[in-house]
Design a protein around this motif. Structure first.
Motif, PDB file in Angstrom:
ATOM      1  N   ASP A   1       0.864  -1.180   0.000  1.00  0.00           N
ATOM      2  CA  ASP A   1       0.000   0.000   0.000  1.00  0.00           C
ATOM      3  C   ASP A   1       0.898   1.227   0.000  1.00  0.00           C
ATOM      4  N   VAL A   2       0.515   2.240  -0.728  1.00  0.00           N
ATOM      5  CA  VAL A   2       1.142   3.550  -0.596  1.00  0.00           C
ATOM      6  C   VAL A   2       0.008   4.554  -0.436  1.00  0.00           C
ATOM      7  N   ILE A   3       0.090   5.327   0.637  1.00  0.00           N
ATOM      8  CA  ILE A   3      -0.971   6.270   0.987  1.00  0.00           C
ATOM      9  C   ILE A   3      -0.352   7.648   1.060  1.00  0.00           C
ATOM     10  N   THR A   4      -0.969   8.606   0.415  1.00  0.00           N
ATOM     11  CA  THR A   4      -0.438   9.961   0.407  1.00  0.00           C
ATOM     12  C   THR A   4      -1.505  10.950   0.833  1.00  0.00           C
ATOM     13  N   ARG A   5      -1.090  11.926   1.629  1.00  0.00           N
ATOM     14  CA  ARG A   5      -2.008  12.997   2.021  1.00  0.00           C
ATOM     15  C   ARG A   5      -2.200  13.925   0.833  1.00  0.00           C
ATOM     16  N   GLU A   6      -3.396  14.455   0.686  1.00  0.00           N
ATOM     17  CA  GLU A   6      -3.650  15.385  -0.403  1.00  0.00           C
ATOM     18  C   GLU A   6      -4.649  16.442   0.019  1.00  0.00           C
ATOM     19  N   ALA A   7      -4.365  17.665  -0.389  1.00  0.00           N
ATOM     20  CA  ALA A   7      -5.380  18.706  -0.298  1.00  0.00           C
ATOM     21  C   ALA A   7      -6.429  18.402  -1.351  1.00  0.00           C
ATOM     22  N   GLU A   8      -7.606  18.947  -1.191  1.00  0.00           N
ATOM     23  CA  GLU A   8      -8.709  18.619  -2.091  1.00  0.00           C
ATOM     24  C   GLU A   8      -8.312  18.879  -3.533  1.00  0.00           C
TER      25      GLU A   8
END
Length: 234
Positions: free
Chosen positions: A104-111
């Motif tokens: 899994d690779v999870i990244t934070r993102e602004a809308e």
């Protein structure tokens, strides 16, 4: 669940190497838990990479769960020794077991900051480069007739699929999951023939690739290091 973090690493990613195998549903639910934790800030790092060795699983999408042949597909998976499960991301049925690496690779993102296609391409390019570093003639792109088809699959020689990826997004974060087989694939081909027949989906079993064919006797630890370096980002 026992987790080991092989840090320090250069860059801001949190890397989780899961040593203890859970059941199929728990492993997939853990992906969602991490996605939510990145989205709500419980995990401070802007990117999380998780690698694990799974139990024998046929992971199907929610879309497949609504198809008329789904219950037959579930029974077929169980009869072949694979736990049927619904995965949180899209795509089509995928089979894997402890001989594979699931990530899994999870990244934070602004809308709206990380478009689905851009993330597919970013990770696909990084994975292909990592496989080339291991000696594979790796390319981004689907192989005609592949299982769980997608234009950002990682193939070998343009002939077999090595890695497939799928995504899920929530407000504030995005998850991409994938799987790389390391050894024999006959077992996977057999169960996917039965599952896809039940779902009335066509595919060509000859397109199911494995790293063992491309680079024999590659140590698993070396492959994991290459994947972590590719997925953790700069």
């Amino acid at each position: 669940m026992t987790l080991r973090e092989p840090l320090p690493l250069n860059g801001p990613a949190l890397v989780i190497r899961q040593e203890e195998r859970a059941d199929a549903a728990a492993d997939l639910e853990r992906s969602v838990e991490l996605l939510r934790a990145v989205a709500d800030g419980t995990i401070a790092q802007p990117r999380v990479v998780r690698l694990y060795s799974p139990m024998a699983t046929v992971a199907m999408s929610r879309r497949e769960s609504r198809m008329p042949g789904f219950e037959t597909a579930r029974r077929a998976a169980s009869e072949h020794g694979f736990a049927p499960a619904i995965r949180p991301t899209g795509g089509r049925a995928v089979a894997y077991d402890e001989s594979c690496i699931v990530f899994d690779v999870i990244t934070r993102e602004a809308e709206g900051s990380v478009a689905q296609e851009r993330f597919f391409r970013e990770i696909g390019d990084a994975l292909a480069a990592a496989m080339r570093g291991l000696g594979v003639d790796a390319r981004v792109g689907d192989v005609p007739g592949e299982y769980c088809p997608g234009e950002f699959s990682i193939n070998a020689r343009g002939a077999v699929k090595l890695i497939g990826t799928s995504q899920r997004a929530v407000r504030g974060a995005r998850l991409l999951s994938g799987m790389l087989p390391l050894s024999g694939v006959d077992r996977f081909a057999d169960v996917l023939i039965a599952v896809n027949d039940a779902l009335e989906l066509d595919w060509d079993p000859a397109t199911f690739g494995t790293l063992a064919t491309e680079v024999p006797r590659m140590p698993r630890a070396m492959v994991e290091r290459a994947l972590i370096a590719a997925l953790a980002g700069p």
